[in-house]
Design a protein around this motif. Sequence first.
Motif, PDB file in Angstrom:
ATOM      1  N   ALA A  18       0.832  -1.217   0.000  1.00  0.00           N
ATOM      2  CA  ALA A  18       0.000   0.000   0.000  1.00  0.00           C
ATOM      3  C   ALA A  18       0.866   1.267   0.000  1.00  0.00           C
ATOM      4  CB  ALA A  18      -0.921   0.002   1.208  1.00  0.00           C
ATOM      5  N   LEU A  19       2.165   1.098   0.291  1.00  0.00           N
ATOM      6  CA  LEU A  19       3.067   2.268   0.246  1.00  0.00           C
ATOM      7  C   LEU A  19       3.546   2.446  -1.193  1.00  0.00           C
ATOM      8  CD1 LEU A  19       4.731   4.537   1.515  1.00  0.00           C
ATOM      9  CD2 LEU A  19       6.422   2.838   2.203  1.00  0.00           C
ATOM     10  N   VAL A  20       2.895   3.340  -1.896  1.00  0.00           N
ATOM     11  CA  VAL A  20       3.187   3.544  -3.325  1.00  0.00           C
ATOM     12  C   VAL A  20       3.571   5.003  -3.527  1.00  0.00           C
ATOM     13  CG1 VAL A  20       2.254   3.393  -5.666  1.00  0.00           C
ATOM     14  CG2 VAL A  20       1.444   1.811  -3.918  1.00  0.00           C
ATOM     15  N   ARG A  21       4.633   5.242  -4.268  1.00  0.00           N
ATOM     16  CA  ARG A  21       5.072   6.608  -4.552  1.00  0.00           C
ATOM     17  C   ARG A  21       4.950   6.895  -6.043  1.00  0.00           C
ATOM     18  NH1 ARG A  21       8.185   8.680  -0.620  1.00  0.00           N
ATOM     19  NH2 ARG A  21       7.401  10.623  -1.511  1.00  0.00           N
ATOM     20  N   PRO A  22       4.837   8.164  -6.409  1.00  0.00           N
ATOM     21  CA  PRO A  22       4.724   8.489  -7.841  1.00  0.00           C
ATOM     22  C   PRO A  22       5.955   8.000  -8.611  1.00  0.00           C
ATOM     23  CG  PRO A  22       4.288  10.420  -6.461  1.00  0.00           C
ATOM     24  CD  PRO A  22       4.804   9.342  -5.551  1.00  0.00           C
ATOM     25  N   ASP A  23       5.737   7.597  -9.849  1.00  0.00           N
ATOM     26  CA  ASP A  23       6.824   7.104 -10.698  1.00  0.00           C
ATOM     27  C   ASP A  23       7.799   8.248 -11.013  1.00  0.00           C
ATOM     28  OD1 ASP A  23       8.482   6.185 -12.667  1.00  0.00           O
ATOM     29  OD2 ASP A  23       6.888   5.272 -13.875  1.00  0.00           O
ATOM     30  N   ARG A  24       9.057   8.074 -10.579  1.00  0.00           N
ATOM     31  CA  ARG A  24      10.042   9.150 -10.751  1.00  0.00           C
ATOM     32  C   ARG A  24      10.382   9.413 -12.217  1.00  0.00           C
ATOM     33  NH1 ARG A  24      11.511   4.545  -9.440  1.00  0.00           N
ATOM     34  NH2 ARG A  24      13.390   3.418 -10.055  1.00  0.00           N
ATOM     35  N   TYR A 121       1.448  13.476   4.532  1.00  0.00           N
ATOM     36  CA  TYR A 121       1.064  12.971   5.870  1.00  0.00           C
ATOM     37  C   TYR A 121       0.705  11.484   5.823  1.00  0.00           C
ATOM     38  CZ  TYR A 121       1.459  17.672   7.622  1.00  0.00           C
ATOM     39  OH  TYR A 121       1.976  18.891   7.982  1.00  0.00           O
ATOM     40  N   PRO A 122      -0.207  11.072   4.910  1.00  0.00           N
ATOM     41  CA  PRO A 122      -0.485   9.623   4.822  1.00  0.00           C
ATOM     42  C   PRO A 122       0.752   8.808   4.435  1.00  0.00           C
ATOM     43  CG  PRO A 122      -2.079  10.902   3.523  1.00  0.00           C
ATOM     44  CD  PRO A 122      -1.091  11.872   4.043  1.00  0.00           C
ATOM     45  N   VAL A 123       1.621   9.379   3.597  1.00  0.00           N
ATOM     46  CA  VAL A 123       2.831   8.646   3.176  1.00  0.00           C
ATOM     47  C   VAL A 123       3.762   8.430   4.375  1.00  0.00           C
ATOM     48  CG1 VAL A 123       4.924   8.771   1.756  1.00  0.00           C
ATOM     49  CG2 VAL A 123       2.715   9.420   0.770  1.00  0.00           C
ATOM     50  N   TYR A 124       4.032   9.486   5.152  1.00  0.00           N
ATOM     51  CA  TYR A 124       4.912   9.312   6.321  1.00  0.00           C
ATOM     52  C   TYR A 124       4.285   8.375   7.354  1.00  0.00           C
ATOM     53  CZ  TYR A 124       7.892  12.902   4.336  1.00  0.00           C
ATOM     54  OH  TYR A 124       8.718  13.602   3.499  1.00  0.00           O
ATOM     55  N   CYS A 125       2.957   8.410   7.459  1.00  0.00           N
ATOM     56  CA  CYS A 125       2.302   7.459   8.374  1.00  0.00           C
ATOM     57  C   CYS A 125       2.654   6.034   7.959  1.00  0.00           C
ATOM     58  CB  CYS A 125       0.785   7.656   8.352  1.00  0.00           C
ATOM     59  SG  CYS A 125       0.262   9.100   9.300  1.00  0.00           S
TER      60      CYS A 125
END
Length: 366
Positions: A18-24, A121-125
């Motif tokens: 569920a920890l997904v980051r934008p494609d760099r 905030y949700p990402v750091y959580c």
Amino acid sequence: MNQKSTHPAPRAAIADPALVRPDRLAGVPRDPDAAWLDKNENPDPELSALIAKIAAGLPGHAFYGYPELAPLYQKLADFAGVPPERLLLSAGSDGAIRATFEAFIAPGDVVLHTSPTFAMYPVYCRIYGAKVHALEYAPSNDGPALDVETLVAAIEKESPKLVCLPNPDSPTGTVFSPGDLRDIVEAAGRARAVMLIDEAYHPFYPETAIGWIEEYPHLIVTRSTGKAWGMAGLRIGYAAASEELSALLHKVRPMYEIGNLSAAIFNGMLDHGGAMMESVNRLEAGKALFLNAMDDLGFRTLRGQGNFCHVSFGARSEQIHTALKGHVYYRENFSEPCLEGFSRFSSTTPEKIQPVIGRIKAAVGD
Ligand SMILES: Cc1ncc(COP(=O)(O)O)c(C=O)c1O
């Protein structure tokens, strides 16, 4: 030997799918000739010219030297009215927010934040394995709504380790009045939580809680230079807190809080607080011009705080989105119910918003 190898496992929170980051690699550079009204920057040409002039005059050691930040801490202290021992410089205010999580949040700790809010905030959580308690803004005739009683009750019930509250919040543009904000800070104190008030949009919204760090040892106030100061690309922010909290934040700082070039430019710009305020006033004038024009066209608008605002184009949406495509970057729509049907436009100067208004008027045949 052809042994199949696998990478070592990261810590559990990082392994979470569920920890997904934008494609760099997927980002497309924005057209410099278009209006950049999508990320709440400050594209004021007069302010950018001043920053460029300061940058152009920097000596070689601003580039080849490692940062020496003590003079900047002193100058920032004078500007912010906060002793230097209580400040942390950071890579964007995002860096100060992350430092707060890094210093205080262990897996399983409860973090309370609003929703929707600043995306990190949700990402750091997730990164720090927090248990999230998100308080949703409800749709209302006046836009996104969340009352202070709900927030205070949630703090009392959930006993969070950290409460995160941008004031103004983004993307909602909502604020809590100083009185309500105090109730929230005090509820966090009773719950033994760290209270983070995120003032990224200061001084577009002029009220501030920064002076309260004298009273509340659990309070952290973060600020950005990416908005009013027009320096989002330089990645500079800061946190102000009690001496004890500041010392903890400094324990988790990187080798250098910010780059030397960024530090040198910010140092120069701190002599031009007046120019920054004039730019804020120009953007506020541009925002008012835009909102009045949208009201005149009969669109629903939200006059929130911060250097952005919302417009609902209703039945004309497709027409207007098509007309603005390639000319204006802005947030077309939101999935959250409290902002459903609204588009968000960052503020810009009257001169730069006039052609945007013109395109919208032309699209609706006005
Ligand atoms: C509420 C809020 N906090 C923090 C940030 C991060 O700003 P910075 O560029 O200083 O990291 C933003 C940026 O959009 C924001 O909207």
